[in-house]
Design an enzyme around this catalytic site. Structure first.
Site, PDB file in Angstrom:
ATOM      1  N   ARG A 184       6.729  -2.039  -4.728  1.00 30.48           N
ATOM      2  CA  ARG A 184       7.292  -3.370  -4.457  1.00 30.48           C
ATOM      3  C   ARG A 184       8.738  -3.473  -4.950  1.00 30.48           C
ATOM      4  O   ARG A 184       9.507  -4.295  -4.470  1.00 30.48           O
ATOM      5  CB  ARG A 184       6.468  -4.457  -5.165  1.00 30.48           C
ATOM      6  CG  ARG A 184       5.084  -4.688  -4.582  1.00 30.48           C
ATOM      7  CD  ARG A 184       4.524  -5.987  -5.130  1.00 30.48           C
ATOM      8  NE  ARG A 184       3.083  -6.090  -4.962  1.00 30.48           N
ATOM      9  CZ  ARG A 184       2.489  -6.601  -3.884  1.00 30.48           C
ATOM     10  NH1 ARG A 184       3.206  -7.034  -2.880  1.00 30.48           N
ATOM     11  NH2 ARG A 184       1.173  -6.679  -3.816  1.00 30.48           N
TER      12      ARG A 184
ATOM     13  N   ASP B 174       2.003  -8.813  11.133  1.00 34.11           N
ATOM     14  CA  ASP B 174       1.417  -7.568  11.641  1.00 34.11           C
ATOM     15  C   ASP B 174       0.426  -7.949  12.757  1.00 34.11           C
ATOM     16  O   ASP B 174       0.846  -8.207  13.877  1.00 34.11           O
ATOM     17  CB  ASP B 174       0.756  -6.872  10.437  1.00 34.11           C
ATOM     18  CG  ASP B 174       0.228  -5.495  10.747  1.00 34.11           C
ATOM     19  OD1 ASP B 174       0.901  -4.748  11.472  1.00 34.11           O
ATOM     20  OD2 ASP B 174      -0.871  -5.152  10.267  1.00 34.11           O
TER      21      ASP B 174
ATOM     22  N   LYS C 144       6.000  -6.710  13.397  1.00 35.23           N
ATOM     23  CA  LYS C 144       5.542  -5.522  14.142  1.00 35.23           C
ATOM     24  C   LYS C 144       4.852  -6.035  15.406  1.00 35.23           C
ATOM     25  O   LYS C 144       3.630  -6.168  15.437  1.00 35.23           O
ATOM     26  CB  LYS C 144       4.517  -4.741  13.316  1.00 35.23           C
ATOM     27  CG  LYS C 144       5.027  -4.121  12.041  1.00 35.23           C
ATOM     28  CD  LYS C 144       3.905  -3.229  11.478  1.00 35.23           C
ATOM     29  CE  LYS C 144       3.995  -3.063   9.996  1.00 35.23           C
ATOM     30  NZ  LYS C 144       2.812  -2.389   9.440  1.00 35.23           N
TER      31      LYS C 144
HETATM   32  P1  IMP Z   1      -1.475  -9.699   9.333  1.00 30.97           P
HETATM   33  O1  IMP Z   1      -2.448 -10.761   8.970  1.00 30.97           O
HETATM   34  O2  IMP Z   1      -2.141  -8.514   9.987  1.00 30.97           O
HETATM   35  O3  IMP Z   1      -0.307 -10.184  10.148  1.00 30.97           O
HETATM   36  O4  IMP Z   1      -0.977  -9.096   7.989  1.00 30.97           O
HETATM   37  C1  IMP Z   1       0.032  -9.599   7.257  1.00 30.97           C
HETATM   38  C2  IMP Z   1       0.019  -9.015   5.868  1.00 30.97           C
HETATM   39  O5  IMP Z   1      -0.442  -7.660   5.859  1.00 30.97           O
HETATM   40  C3  IMP Z   1       1.430  -8.970   5.349  1.00 30.97           C
HETATM   41  O6  IMP Z   1       1.743 -10.170   4.710  1.00 30.97           O
HETATM   42  C4  IMP Z   1       1.379  -7.804   4.395  1.00 30.97           C
HETATM   43  O7  IMP Z   1       0.947  -8.223   3.142  1.00 30.97           O
HETATM   44  C5  IMP Z   1       0.327  -6.882   4.983  1.00 30.97           C
HETATM   45  N1  IMP Z   1       0.975  -5.799   5.729  1.00 30.97           N
HETATM   46  C6  IMP Z   1       1.114  -5.685   7.063  1.00 30.97           C
HETATM   47  N2  IMP Z   1       1.790  -4.579   7.385  1.00 30.97           N
HETATM   48  C7  IMP Z   1       2.104  -3.972   6.230  1.00 30.97           C
HETATM   49  C8  IMP Z   1       2.856  -2.791   5.888  1.00 30.97           C
HETATM   50  O8  IMP Z   1       3.381  -2.054   6.752  1.00 30.97           O
HETATM   51  N3  IMP Z   1       2.978  -2.525   4.555  1.00 30.97           N
HETATM   52  C9  IMP Z   1       2.426  -3.297   3.595  1.00 30.97           C
HETATM   53  N4  IMP Z   1       1.754  -4.409   3.860  1.00 30.97           N
HETATM   54  C10 IMP Z   1       1.589  -4.746   5.156  1.00 30.97           C
END
Ligand code: IMP
Length: 182
Positions: A167, A105, A133
């Site tokens: 989940r 994300d 994303k």
């Molecule tokens: P990042 O550190 O922002 O890249 O976040 C990664 C983590 O955020 C992922 O491993 C997910 O656990 C959580 N995450 C990000 N987007 C979503 C979503 O759309 N639904 C649920 N969990 C999400």
């Protein structure tokens, strides 16, 4: 904690996910064909379904380990701080490692975990993410393999939760809050 009422709209079917994992596993197999052992590291908890399906498609000697990092609380807001809640059980120094992530994300989690694992001196370290994303990215990181690029939607299912729920859905769905549509 109760959340606002929402429905889930199917985005990627179980069949489409299975076909994509089969193709990803072929690419991963080719990259690690000569390995004596591949340590597959799942990022808890969201990758538990993905890693289970992935290792069963991988025709390589594998070992499975897990690491848990937190970047999300029980809301749809990402926090920037990444904390390690559970570290690896085994050694990865001089080993082949595949990190398995559910969603990239902002990228903070994967970047932090990759940095941490690289510091342990693996022979080769590669990453695979089921979902990406790209429009949400805040740090420069991309998984070596990605299942699906998706728009900026909050998704659940296939191991991925919203406030620890959903989940167990076999598909990936987008969360739609009901009052948003009123
Ligand atoms: P990042 O550190 O922002 O890249 O976040 C990664 C983590 O955020 C992922 O491993 C997910 O656990 C959580 N995450 C990000 N987007 C979503 C979503 O759309 N639904 C649920 N969990 C999400």
């Amino acid at each position: 904690m109760p959340t606002r009422p929402y429905v889930i709209e199917e985005m990627i079917s179980a069949k489409t996910i299975a076909a994509r994992i089969e193709a990803l596993a072929k690419d991963i197999h080719d990259a690690f064909e000569d390995t004596d052992k591949l340590i597959v590291v799942g990022l808890l908890r969201g990758s538990f379904v993905f890693i289970a399906d992935m290792v069963r498609e991988l025709d390589l000697p594998v070992e499975v380990d897990f690491i848990e990092a937190s970047s999300y609380g029980n809301s749809t807001e990402s926090s920037r701080e990444v904390r390690i809640l559970k570290d690896l059980r085994g050694e990865i120094q001089g080993r082949d490692v595949l990190v398995v992530e559910d969603i990239v994300d902002t990228g903070y989690t994967l970047k932090h975990v990759v940095g941490l694992l690289n510091a342990k001196g693996p022979k080769r370290l590669k990453t695979v993410a089921l979902l990406d994303k790209p429009s949400r990215r805040e740090v420069d990181i991309k998984a070596d393999w990605t299942g699906f690029e998706i728009p900026d939607e909050f998704v659940v299912g296939y191991g991925i939760d919203f406030a620890q729920r959903n989940r167990n859905l076999p598909y990936i769905g987008a969360v739609r809050f009901l009052e948003d549509e009123a």
